[in-house]
Design a protein around this motif. Structure first.
Motif, PDB file in Angstrom:
ATOM      1  N   GLN A 266       0.826  -1.219   0.000  1.00  0.00           N
ATOM      2  CA  GLN A 266       0.000   0.000   0.000  1.00  0.00           C
ATOM      3  C   GLN A 266       0.857   1.264   0.000  1.00  0.00           C
ATOM      4  O   GLN A 266       0.371   2.335  -0.323  1.00  0.00           O
ATOM      5  CB  GLN A 266      -0.913   0.015   1.227  1.00  0.00           C
ATOM      6  N   GLU A 267       2.123   1.154   0.393  1.00  0.00           N
ATOM      7  CA  GLU A 267       2.973   2.339   0.520  1.00  0.00           C
ATOM      8  C   GLU A 267       3.147   3.057  -0.822  1.00  0.00           C
ATOM      9  O   GLU A 267       3.105   4.280  -0.876  1.00  0.00           O
ATOM     10  CB  GLU A 267       4.341   1.956   1.103  1.00  0.00           C
ATOM     11  N   GLU A 268       3.332   2.315  -1.900  1.00  0.00           N
ATOM     12  CA  GLU A 268       3.484   2.943  -3.212  1.00  0.00           C
ATOM     13  C   GLU A 268       2.202   3.674  -3.607  1.00  0.00           C
ATOM     14  O   GLU A 268       2.245   4.807  -4.096  1.00  0.00           O
ATOM     15  CB  GLU A 268       3.852   1.901  -4.270  1.00  0.00           C
ATOM     16  N   LEU A 269       1.059   3.037  -3.363  1.00  0.00           N
ATOM     17  CA  LEU A 269      -0.225   3.674  -3.643  1.00  0.00           C
ATOM     18  C   LEU A 269      -0.396   4.936  -2.793  1.00  0.00           C
ATOM     19  O   LEU A 269      -0.851   5.959  -3.272  1.00  0.00           O
ATOM     20  CB  LEU A 269      -1.370   2.699  -3.370  1.00  0.00           C
ATOM     21  N   ARG A 270       0.013   4.847  -1.559  1.00  0.00           N
ATOM     22  CA  ARG A 270      -0.086   5.991  -0.652  1.00  0.00           C
ATOM     23  C   ARG A 270       0.763   7.159  -1.175  1.00  0.00           C
ATOM     24  O   ARG A 270       0.294   8.293  -1.222  1.00  0.00           O
ATOM     25  CB  ARG A 270       0.382   5.579   0.745  1.00  0.00           C
ATOM     26  N   GLN A 271       1.985   6.879  -1.586  1.00  0.00           N
ATOM     27  CA  GLN A 271       2.868   7.940  -2.089  1.00  0.00           C
ATOM     28  C   GLN A 271       2.323   8.558  -3.389  1.00  0.00           C
ATOM     29  O   GLN A 271       2.395   9.773  -3.588  1.00  0.00           O
ATOM     30  CB  GLN A 271       4.294   7.408  -2.301  1.00  0.00           C
ATOM     31  N   GLN A 272       1.764   7.722  -4.262  1.00  0.00           N
ATOM     32  CA  GLN A 272       1.157   8.235  -5.489  1.00  0.00           C
ATOM     33  C   GLN A 272      -0.044   9.121  -5.171  1.00  0.00           C
ATOM     34  O   GLN A 272      -0.252  10.152  -5.809  1.00  0.00           O
ATOM     35  CB  GLN A 272       0.728   7.080  -6.393  1.00  0.00           C
ATOM     36  N   THR A 273      -0.826   8.719  -4.181  1.00  0.00           N
ATOM     37  CA  THR A 273      -1.992   9.504  -3.767  1.00  0.00           C
ATOM     38  C   THR A 273      -1.562  10.847  -3.209  1.00  0.00           C
ATOM     39  O   THR A 273      -2.128  11.883  -3.550  1.00  0.00           O
ATOM     40  CB  THR A 273      -2.825   8.732  -2.729  1.00  0.00           C
ATOM     41  N   TYR A 274      -0.540  10.837  -2.357  1.00  0.00           N
ATOM     42  CA  TYR A 274      -0.029  12.096  -1.803  1.00  0.00           C
ATOM     43  C   TYR A 274       0.403  13.044  -2.918  1.00  0.00           C
ATOM     44  O   TYR A 274       0.048  14.221  -2.935  1.00  0.00           O
ATOM     45  CB  TYR A 274       1.177  11.843  -0.904  1.00  0.00           C
ATOM     46  N   SER A 275       1.174  12.516  -3.825  1.00  0.00           N
ATOM     47  CA  SER A 275       1.698  13.333  -4.918  1.00  0.00           C
ATOM     48  C   SER A 275       0.571  13.907  -5.780  1.00  0.00           C
ATOM     49  O   SER A 275       0.584  15.094  -6.121  1.00  0.00           O
ATOM     50  CB  SER A 275       2.636  12.488  -5.782  1.00  0.00           C
TER      51      SER A 275
END
Length: 149
Positions: free
Chosen positions: A84-93
Motif C-alpha cells: 500500500q505504501e506505493e499507492l499511498r505515495q502516489q496519492t499524496y503526490s
C-alpha cells in the motif's frame, strides 16, 4: 385627512422611487467596496506568503510534506501493508499537484478580477508604459501581480 395625504406624498410617487433608488445604489456601492477590500487583502496575503516562502526556501530546507500527507490520510483508510505504501505515495503526490493547480487557478482568477475591477474590462489592452517609458499605475500593478505569481 391631512396625515393620510402627507403619508401618501412622502411614501409614494417619484420622490419615494428616488429615495429607494438612492438606497439601492448606496447598498451596491458598499458591497462593491467590501468586495474590493477583500480582494486587496487576499492579494496582500498572497504576496506576504510568497515572500515568506522565498525566505523559508532560501536555506534549501526540505518541504514538510508530512504535514500535507497527514491531512490527506484523514480522508483515506490505507492499510499498513508494504504494498500500500506505493499507492499511498502516489496519492499524496496527486493530491499535492491537484491542490497546487486549484490554488494557482484561484490566484489567477483573483488577480484578473482585481485588474478588471480597478481598470475595467479592457484592462489587458491598455498601455503599461507612458511615452517616456515609465510604468503606468496599470503597469506597476501588473508587475506586482507577476512577481506574486
Amino acid at each position: 385627512e391631512f396625515d393620510v395625504l402627507k403619508q401618501t406624498l412622502t411614501n409614494k410617487g417619484s420622490c419615494g422611487l428616488l429615495i429607494d433608488s438612492q438606497r439601492e445604489t448606496m447598498r451596491r456601492i458598499a458591497e462593491e467596496k467590501q468586495h474590493r477590500l477583500a480582494q486587496d487583502e487576499s492579494l496582500r496575503r498572497v504576496k506576504e506568503q510568497k515572500q515568506y516562502a522565498k525566505a523559508v526556501k532560501a536555506d534549501d530546507a526540505q518541504v514538510p510534506e508530512h504535514l500535507w500527507n497527514r491531512r490527506i490520510d484523514q480522508g483515506f483508510q490505507f492499510d499498513d501493508d508494504v504494498n500500500q505504501e506505493e499507492l499511498r505515495q502516489q496519492t499524496y503526490s496527486a493530491f499535492r499537484k491537484f491542490g497546487w493547480l486549484l490554488f494557482m487557478k484561484g490566484l489567477r482568477h483573483d488577480c484578473a478580477q482585481f485588474m478588471e475591477d480597478k481598470y475595467g474590462k479592457e484592462w489587458s489592452t491598455r498601455a503599461r508604459k507612458t511615452s517616456d517609458g515609465k510604468l503606468t499605475e496599470l503597469g506597476r500593478d501588473q508587475q506586482a501581480i507577476m512577481n506574486i505569481i
